[in-house]
Design an enzyme around this catalytic site. Structure first.
Site, PDB file in Angstrom:
ATOM      1  N   ALA A   1       0.865  -1.181   0.000  1.00  0.00           N
ATOM      2  CA  ALA A   1       0.000   0.000   0.000  1.00  0.00           C
ATOM      3  C   ALA A   1       0.901   1.231   0.000  1.00  0.00           C
ATOM      4  O   ALA A   1       2.067   1.149   0.384  1.00  0.00           O
ATOM      5  CB  ALA A   1      -0.877  -0.019   1.246  1.00  0.00           C
TER       6      ALA A   1
ATOM      7  N   GLY B   1       0.423  -5.145   0.596  1.00  0.00           N
ATOM      8  CA  GLY B   1      -0.695  -5.075  -0.343  1.00  0.00           C
ATOM      9  C   GLY B   1      -0.329  -5.589  -1.725  1.00  0.00           C
ATOM     10  O   GLY B   1      -1.188  -6.068  -2.467  1.00  0.00           O
TER      11      GLY B   1
ATOM     12  N   GLU C   1      -0.715  -9.164  -1.533  1.00  0.00           N
ATOM     13  CA  GLU C   1      -2.152  -9.430  -1.397  1.00  0.00           C
ATOM     14  C   GLU C   1      -2.872  -9.320  -2.747  1.00  0.00           C
ATOM     15  O   GLU C   1      -3.839 -10.029  -3.003  1.00  0.00           O
ATOM     16  CB  GLU C   1      -2.763  -8.469  -0.368  1.00  0.00           C
TER      17      GLU C   1
ATOM     18  N   GLU D   1       3.790  -5.952   7.084  1.00  0.00           N
ATOM     19  CA  GLU D   1       2.966  -4.962   7.792  1.00  0.00           C
ATOM     20  C   GLU D   1       3.288  -4.901   9.267  1.00  0.00           C
ATOM     21  O   GLU D   1       3.211  -3.838   9.896  1.00  0.00           O
ATOM     22  CB  GLU D   1       1.479  -5.279   7.601  1.00  0.00           C
TER      23      GLU D   1
HETATM   24  N1  3HC Z   1       4.524   3.436   0.320  1.00  0.00           N
HETATM   25  C1  3HC Z   1       5.009   4.662   0.023  1.00  0.00           C
HETATM   26  N2  3HC Z   1       6.321   4.890  -0.219  1.00  0.00           N
HETATM   27  C2  3HC Z   1       7.148   3.850  -0.155  1.00  0.00           C
HETATM   28  C3  3HC Z   1       6.702   2.550   0.167  1.00  0.00           C
HETATM   29  C4  3HC Z   1       5.315   2.355   0.398  1.00  0.00           C
HETATM   30  N3  3HC Z   1       4.799   1.156   0.662  1.00  0.00           N
HETATM   31  N4  3HC Z   1       7.763   1.714   0.156  1.00  0.00           N
HETATM   32  C5  3HC Z   1       8.831   2.464  -0.156  1.00  0.00           C
HETATM   33  N5  3HC Z   1       8.462   3.738  -0.333  1.00  0.00           N
HETATM   34  C6  3HC Z   1       9.340   4.864  -0.737  1.00  0.00           C
HETATM   35  C7  3HC Z   1      10.368   5.188   0.340  1.00  0.00           C
HETATM   36  O1  3HC Z   1       9.847   6.094   1.280  1.00  0.00           O
HETATM   37  C8  3HC Z   1      11.497   5.789  -0.481  1.00  0.00           C
HETATM   38  O2  3HC Z   1      11.142   7.110  -0.785  1.00  0.00           O
HETATM   39  P1  3HC Z   1      12.277   8.239  -0.911  1.00  0.00           P
HETATM   40  O3  3HC Z   1      13.189   7.768  -1.997  1.00  0.00           O
HETATM   41  O4  3HC Z   1      11.515   9.453  -1.218  1.00  0.00           O
HETATM   42  O5  3HC Z   1      12.941   8.267   0.431  1.00  0.00           O
HETATM   43  C9  3HC Z   1      11.448   5.003  -1.794  1.00  0.00           C
HETATM   44  O6  3HC Z   1      10.131   4.414  -1.833  1.00  0.00           O
HETATM   45  C10 3HC Z   1      12.469   3.891  -1.905  1.00  0.00           C
HETATM   46  O7  3HC Z   1      12.389   3.102  -0.732  1.00  0.00           O
HETATM   47  P2  3HC Z   1      13.693   2.493  -0.047  1.00  0.00           P
HETATM   48  O8  3HC Z   1      14.730   3.543   0.113  1.00  0.00           O
HETATM   49  O9  3HC Z   1      13.248   1.747   1.154  1.00  0.00           O
HETATM   50  O10 3HC Z   1      14.192   1.500  -1.200  1.00  0.00           O
HETATM   51  P3  3HC Z   1      14.835   0.070  -1.098  1.00  0.00           P
HETATM   52  O11 3HC Z   1      15.112  -0.356  -2.491  1.00  0.00           O
HETATM   53  O12 3HC Z   1      15.924   0.061  -0.089  1.00  0.00           O
HETATM   54  O13 3HC Z   1      13.683  -0.888  -0.517  1.00  0.00           O
HETATM   55  C11 3HC Z   1      11.483  -1.824  -0.345  1.00  0.00           C
HETATM   56  C12 3HC Z   1      12.521  -1.127  -1.252  1.00  0.00           C
HETATM   57  C13 3HC Z   1      11.995  -3.222   0.057  1.00  0.00           C
HETATM   58  C14 3HC Z   1      10.209  -1.945  -1.129  1.00  0.00           C
HETATM   59  C15 3HC Z   1      11.278  -0.985   0.949  1.00  0.00           C
HETATM   60  O14 3HC Z   1      11.015   0.356   0.575  1.00  0.00           O
HETATM   61  C16 3HC Z   1      10.153  -1.427   1.823  1.00  0.00           C
HETATM   62  O15 3HC Z   1      10.335  -2.341   2.607  1.00  0.00           O
HETATM   63  N6  3HC Z   1       8.979  -0.769   1.724  1.00  0.00           N
HETATM   64  C17 3HC Z   1       7.852  -1.001   2.588  1.00  0.00           C
HETATM   65  C18 3HC Z   1       7.137  -2.249   2.188  1.00  0.00           C
HETATM   66  C19 3HC Z   1       5.947  -2.437   3.093  1.00  0.00           C
HETATM   67  O16 3HC Z   1       6.029  -2.323   4.292  1.00  0.00           O
HETATM   68  N7  3HC Z   1       4.818  -2.777   2.479  1.00  0.00           N
HETATM   69  C20 3HC Z   1       3.618  -2.948   3.211  1.00  0.00           C
HETATM   70  C21 3HC Z   1       2.889  -1.653   3.262  1.00  0.00           C
HETATM   71  S1  3HC Z   1       1.471  -1.699   4.297  1.00  0.00           S
HETATM   72  C22 3HC Z   1       0.316  -2.493   3.383  1.00  0.00           C
HETATM   73  O17 3HC Z   1       0.584  -2.923   2.295  1.00  0.00           O
HETATM   74  C23 3HC Z   1      -1.026  -2.586   4.015  1.00  0.00           C
HETATM   75  C24 3HC Z   1      -1.916  -3.540   3.279  1.00  0.00           C
HETATM   76  O18 3HC Z   1      -1.923  -4.760   3.946  1.00  0.00           O
HETATM   77  C25 3HC Z   1      -3.296  -3.039   3.167  1.00  0.00           C
END
Ligand code: 3HC
Ligand code: NAI
Length: 696
Positions: free
Chosen positions: A66, A106, A109, A129
């Site tokens: 998400a 997400g 998912e 998450e």
């Molecule tokens: N939403 C919004 N922005 C995001 C994001 C997300 N899910 N994931 C990453 N970003 C952004 C970061 O803030 C960063 O922005 P910036 O360059 O402006 O600082 C940019 O993307 C790059 O991120 P990273 O520096 O972390 O890049 P990496 O290549 O090192 O890692 C990644 C990539 C493994 C995808 C890592 O960013 C990550 O772990 N992201 C979060 C993944 C996550 O937690 N997903 C679950 C979200 S909650 C959800 O999905 C709820 C659902 O169940 C309904």
């Protein structure tokens, strides 16, 4: 031919197969226009008569989750994720998810609503998450266990671990593996889709599969054992427990009922303070990578070989970080014995680690060259000094490094409190000098507190941040002051802890208050662990501090089973010792201090409010770039519970006005520089501002 469906989704066609392509850099997060585009793309593809649909992403990754920045509102209304998922699951033609990079949260998912999943070998999958204080809120808690089984789902969802394609294939999460890059994936996914059409493969909906969850139905013991197994690691966190409850629902309830449990618990977490703090911490870590006055395209030094001086507690661990990512290291010690000892500890650390095979141990050790001659640093691109904390020694070493090292080599010190400018000044190239403050154990702790000297060049600053990322640390850049950000704030907490035990709080009370707040341990347990006799000499001991008195009474800490606590020789369990309380009391009486009962609330305020005050002073002095950087330091280096965000975030949540009032009260009654109110803190409290968003 491509047709634009939304600003981040387009529809392409290869024969009978439609491709819905997501392009939302950097990580293809499910922003509102992605959801809308997926929904419209799938609907349009079937309307156009496609016989199969492939969902695939451009750029570096499949959907990584998400869009976390949309949480908390503000984004335009669009179709919800659930409608996208229903459109995929109920599509009248096979839907295939084609995955590269990371399918997370997400994103996974969404993939779980395809009828089939194919992925490149390098792809990773996870429901992380929990690390944002959440649970998968788009059916993931009900679908993942249906594919991989309850035990694996429990492990993945409570740890947030990303699994490899191989593990995903073995576990039943994906249906096919593809060798190669995004181009090969696209080709393989289209051919899978054509096969699905030709062979009339069934439109498999994960929600309809019950065989794997049935194995855990009614098995309360399985869940009880799992809870017990993760209890220590997850203490204080809500999200792991809520994830487990959802998986229990997947095992015991029909799919739709399970979804309701998921929805209710998801909302509770999403609107609660823990997830708010953890989401804040996620963005804080990423913000810390940005140094406002350093241009993005600043040229970096190429770090192909690293030198480490000193193979003691820190040097060995520092070396391991580089070796772990394939960078060869030369370690120099002052004599062969010290070198052998240091390298022996490194080897033992590798051998003890369950994630390193015997072959990998040898590979990694082979990347380390031991030496007792500093001139072996001549071909290193950077050298990190980790000798004793002694300014004169460090200066003499940097003079030598200046003579030996390549002209553009980066010269770093791991000092935990000394003045980097003073060290840099003895060299002919202060622009090459910087602080890289690792935390103990250096191969484990995530924080790297980098310290920028007045003359550190842009290239040196940018390279230090880049190398920190390469060795998988969380890096923060701070300025020069005694103790930098972390230890400077820690000193204020330590000073109040010492004071309070004289006033009548017990070491166990102080430690318990911090433990219950969420720290792994309090200051007195920590001192026992490190050893009370560090820097203590029997001949010169003069009963002038509690620590000296404890050492004089044969209490050296955990190592001899007696310190602030008494330790069980077998289990190492700590028990408060009345003898220690008496020793403290006698000392206090001798100092003219009258002991009294100190409440837990007072203990908490006096430990944490001076830290908040000091943090504000650090911002005032521009030692930290932004308030959130201070939080990143404390969460990743000092065990501040991430579900409380860090000292700045926490202070904002308590209310700065309330904290200012208390600091003024304590300052009047107790005195001491750490209680002098920070003007910035006062100004923010008066103006309704925040510490966590303050930039200096
Ligand atoms: N939403 C919004 N922005 C995001 C994001 C997300 N899910 N994931 C990453 N970003 C952004 C970061 O803030 C960063 O922005 P910036 O360059 O402006 O600082 C940019 O993307 C790059 O991120 P990273 O520096 O972390 O890049 P990496 O290549 O090192 O890692 C990644 C990539 C493994 C995808 C890592 O960013 C990550 O772990 N992201 C979060 C993944 C996550 O937690 N997903 C679950 C979200 S909650 C959800 O999905 C709820 C659902 O169940 C309904
Ligand atoms: P340590 O005493 O374990 O190791 C220092 C090593 O340096 C010893 O092995 C010693 O033989 C070697 N050494 C001393 N002089 C030398 C010389 N001239 N040439 C080559 N080797 C020499 O000390 P530790 O704990 O590793 O600390 C090192 C530095 O790291 C200090 O500046 C300390 O403040 C800092 N630090 C320590 C942390 C800790 O928790 N121990 C945490 C963060 C930083």
């Amino acid at each position: 031919m491509a047709e634009t469906v939304s600003e981040s989704v387009r529809l392409e066609r290869e024969g009978d197969v439609a491709l819905v392509v997501v392009d939302n850099p950097p990580v293809n997060a499910l922003s509102w226009h992605v959801r809308q585009g997926l929904f419209d793309g799938i609907t349009k593809a079937t309307d156009d008569g496609a016989k199969a649909i492939v969902v695939i992403c451009d750029g570096r990754t499949f959907i990584a989750g998400a869009d976390i920045s949309e949480f908390g509102g503000g984004a335009p209304q669009a179709v919800g994720l659930q409608e996208v998922q229903t459109a995929m699951e109920d599509a009248p033609v096979p839907v295939i998810a084609a995955i590269h990079g990371t399918a997370l949260g997400g994103g996974l998912e969404v993939a779980l609503c395809a009828h089939y999943r194919v992925a490149v070998a390098s792809a990773k999958f996870g429901l992380p998450e929990v690390n944002l204080g959440l649970l998968p809120g788009a059916g993931g808690t009900q679908r993942l266990p249906r594919l991989v089984g309850v035990p694996k789902a429990l492990e993945m969802m409570t740890s947030g671990r990303h699994i490899s394609s191989g593990e995903a294939l073995d576990g039943g999460l994906i249906d096919d593996l593809v060798d190669g890059d995004l181009g090969a994936l696209r080709e393989a996914a289209v051919s899978f889709a054509n096969k699905a059409v030709a062979e009339e493969l069934p439109l498999l909906r994960v929600r309809d599969r019950d065989d794997k969850v049935a194995e855990a139905k009614g098995d309360e013991q399985l869940f009880a054992d799992f809870r017990a197994g993760i209890a220590r690691k997850t203490r204080g966190f809500l999200a792991p427990e809520y994830n487990i409850q959802c998986i229990e629902a997947a095992a015991n309830l029909p799919f739709e009922e399970g979804l309701k449990v998921e929805g209710k618990l998801f909302m509770e977490l999403m609107t609660g303070p823990q997830s708010a703090a953890q989401r804040y911490a996620f963005f804080a870590e990423r913000a810390a990578n940005k140094i406002p006055d350093i241009a993005k395209d600043t040229p970096l030094l190429d770090i192909g070989k690293v030198g480490v001086l000193g193979a003691g507690t820190m040097g060995g661990g520092i070396a391991m970080n580089f070796v772990n990512v394939g960078i060869p290291v030369t370690i120099v010690e002052r004599d062969q014995d010290a070198l052998d000892r240091g390298l022996g500890v490194v080897r033992k650390n590798y051998e003890r680690s369950r994630s390193t095979t015997a072959e990998q141990v040898e590979e990694r050790m082979a990347l380390i060259t031991g030496s007792t001659d500093k001139s072996d640093f001549a071909d290193c691109d950077m050298v990190i000094e980790a000798v004793f904390e002694d300014m004169e020694l460090k200066k003499s070493i940097f003079r030598e490094l200046d003579e030996i090292c390549k002209p553009d080599a980066l010269l770093a010190s791991n000092t935990s409190a000394l003045d980097i400018n003073e060290i840099a000044a003895v060299t002919s190239r202060p622009e090459s000098v910087i602080g890289m403050h690792f935390f103990s154990p250096a191969n484990v702790m995530k924080l790297l507190e980098n310290v920028r000297g007045d003359k550190s060049s842009d290239t040196v600053v940018a390279t230090t941040m880049a190398i920190g990322k390469k060795i998988q640390k969380v890096s923060v850049m701070v300025g020069v002051c005694p103790g930098f950000v972390g230890n400077r704030m820690l000193f204020t907490r330590g000073a109040e802890a010492e004071r309070m035990i004289l006033e009548g709080a017990t070491p166990a009370q102080v430690d318990t208050v911090l433990y219950e707040f969420g720290f792994p341990m309090g200051p007195f347990s920590m001192m026992d662990l490190a050893g009370l006799d560090i820097g203590w000499k029997e001949e010169s001991s003069s009963s002038s501090t509690i620590r000296e008195i404890l050492c004089e009474n044969g209490r050296r800490g955990q190592k001899n089973g007696r310190g602030y606590y008494t330790y069980d020789p077998d289990t190492r369990a700590a028990t408060p010792d009345p003898e220690v309380v008496e020793l403290i009391k006698d000392f206090a009486v001798g100092q003219g201090i009258e002991q009294r009962e100190v409440s837990d609330q007072e203990v908490l305020e006096r430990l944490l409010y001076p830290m908040v005050n000091e943090g504000a002073k650090i911002l005032e002095e521009k030692i930290a770039i932004r308030g959130s950087d201070i939080d990143v330091v404390w969460v990743n280096g000092y065990g501040w519970p991430v579900y409380r965000g860090g000292p700045m975030h926490w202070a904002d949540s308590v209310g700065l006005g309330e904290i200012v009032a208390k600091i003024e009260e304590y300052s009047a009654s107790l005195g001491g520089r750490h209680w002098d109110l920070s003007p910035l803190l006062k100004a923010l409290a008066d103006s309704g501002g925040q510490l966590q968003t303050h930039t200096s």
